[in-house]
Design an enzyme around this catalytic site. Sequence first.
Site, PDB file in Angstrom:
ATOM      1  CD  GLU A  78      -4.459   6.152   3.062  1.00  9.55           C
ATOM      2  OE1 GLU A  78      -3.261   6.495   3.114  1.00  9.55           O
ATOM      3  OE2 GLU A  78      -4.817   4.967   2.965  1.00  9.55           O
TER       4      GLU A  78
ATOM      5  CB  CYS B 211      -0.968   0.002   1.177  1.00 10.18           C
ATOM      6  SG  CYS B 211      -0.191  -0.212   2.770  1.00 10.18           S
TER       7      CYS B 211
END
EC number: 5.3.3.2
Length: 197
Positions: free
Chosen positions: A132, A83
């Site tokens: 996010e 990620c």
Amino acid sequence: MPITPATATHNPSNGTADAILLELVDEDGVTIGTAEKLAAHQPPGQLHRAFSVFLFDEYGRLLLQQRALGKYHSPGVWSNTCCGHPYPGEAPFAAAARRTFEELGASPSLLAEAGTVRYNHPDPESGLVEQEYNHLFVGMVQAVLRPDPEEVASTAFVTPPELTERHAKDTFSSWFMTVLDAARPAIRELTGTSAGW
């Protein structure tokens, strides 16, 4: 690392030590500006673009990584394959492929978009906040892994029952279950129903 207009200014070989900038976005994922990486994660957090990668082997097992102990954010916890954050102007797909190779020393043999998910997850240990807009990717990995020890402490391929067992006893990233659940439809399409995802 492939050199694109977005990565050229962030290439360590260019001799600069620029601050790492993230792309700030609105609730629809439209770019509205940039912010320095650490500043974007300070409470209450600034909504920024991110990506999460889920890679599987030929047996339908998910590749997990344990984040290196030296990382400033969520050190030592288990999480999805890879990620991170695209550079401003870098396509999420390109960023996902780039960071997978940088962290694990192996490129996906297949990588496909799997939607997006928006979340707000505070990290209880660091006090930082993950606000996010996350682009999800699923794919396959067939190459031998050569993890960068500054990024990755350990790796493991797991079946769904093994993940359940590991999740009960080990510490996982605050965002892991959110991104996994959001990616499940694409994961099932990739691995087939027999894999159990």
